[in-house]
Design an enzyme around this catalytic site. Structure first.
Site: not given
Length: 186
Positions: A41-42
């Site tokens: 997840l960025d």
């Protein structure tokens, strides 16, 4: 073991960082030992991150052949038109090729925790919230898709992966998903 973690904005999906100065990592959240992220997840995205100590489960969760649905609440700049939503639903051609069709609909603003730092508010530019569900997970895919239809992403929160939902889990908190398995009944 399968852990559901609500990753805060500005935290790396890894336990160490070699940057100078180092950025916040998963190491600061008291997660069980020997678990690692199943997917990513960025740094500038929030929400559900699954961690496990089971290599086969991690592979199943992240292998594109299994196409586990991932659902996001996305705050975008602008108000989506029916053609823009249809483009997201049909799939788009991005620089790395065509995307699979997605589920995409406008939703009411969800009741979320405040983001730190907050999303920049511009009173002359409207915004809206979308719920987007993908069955693939390319690098920054949701952001690239919304930008491609003229709706830049302001905030991105993953709320579900397969049958596992974030629900009331607060940022920085985690829970063990005992007896839960991933399936396609999102």
């Amino acid at each position: 073991m399968l852990i559901a973690f609500n990753k805060p904005f500005g935290v790396l999906c890894q336990f160490t960082d070699q940057s100078d100065p180092p950025r916040p990592t998963l190491a600061g959240y008291g997660l069980p030992p020997d678990v690692y992220p199943a997917g990513r997840l960025d740094f500038d995205s929030e929400g559900l991150l699954l961690l496990t100590n089971d290599g086969l489960l991690a592979h199943r969760l992240t292998d594109p052949r299994h196409k586990e649905p991932k659902t996001y609440w996305v705050q975008v700049e602008g108000v989506p038109t029916p053609p823009q939503l249809q483009q997201l639903r049909n799939g788009l051609v991005l620089k790395d090729g065509p995307t699979l069709p997605a589920l995409a609909e406008e939703i009411d603003a969800p009741d979320l925790w405040p983001r730190d730092p907050p999303v920049r508010f511009r009173k002359t530019v409207p915004d809206a919230w979308l719920e987007i569900t993908l069955r693939e997970g390319r690098n920054r895919q949701v952001r690239r898709m919304t930008a491609a239809v003229g709706l830049p992403t302001l905030r991105l929160v993953r709320v579900a992966m397969g049958s596992i939902r974030l629900n009331e889990l607060s940022p920085g908190k985690w829970r063990a998903e005992t007896g839960r398995t991933m399936n396609h009944s999102a």
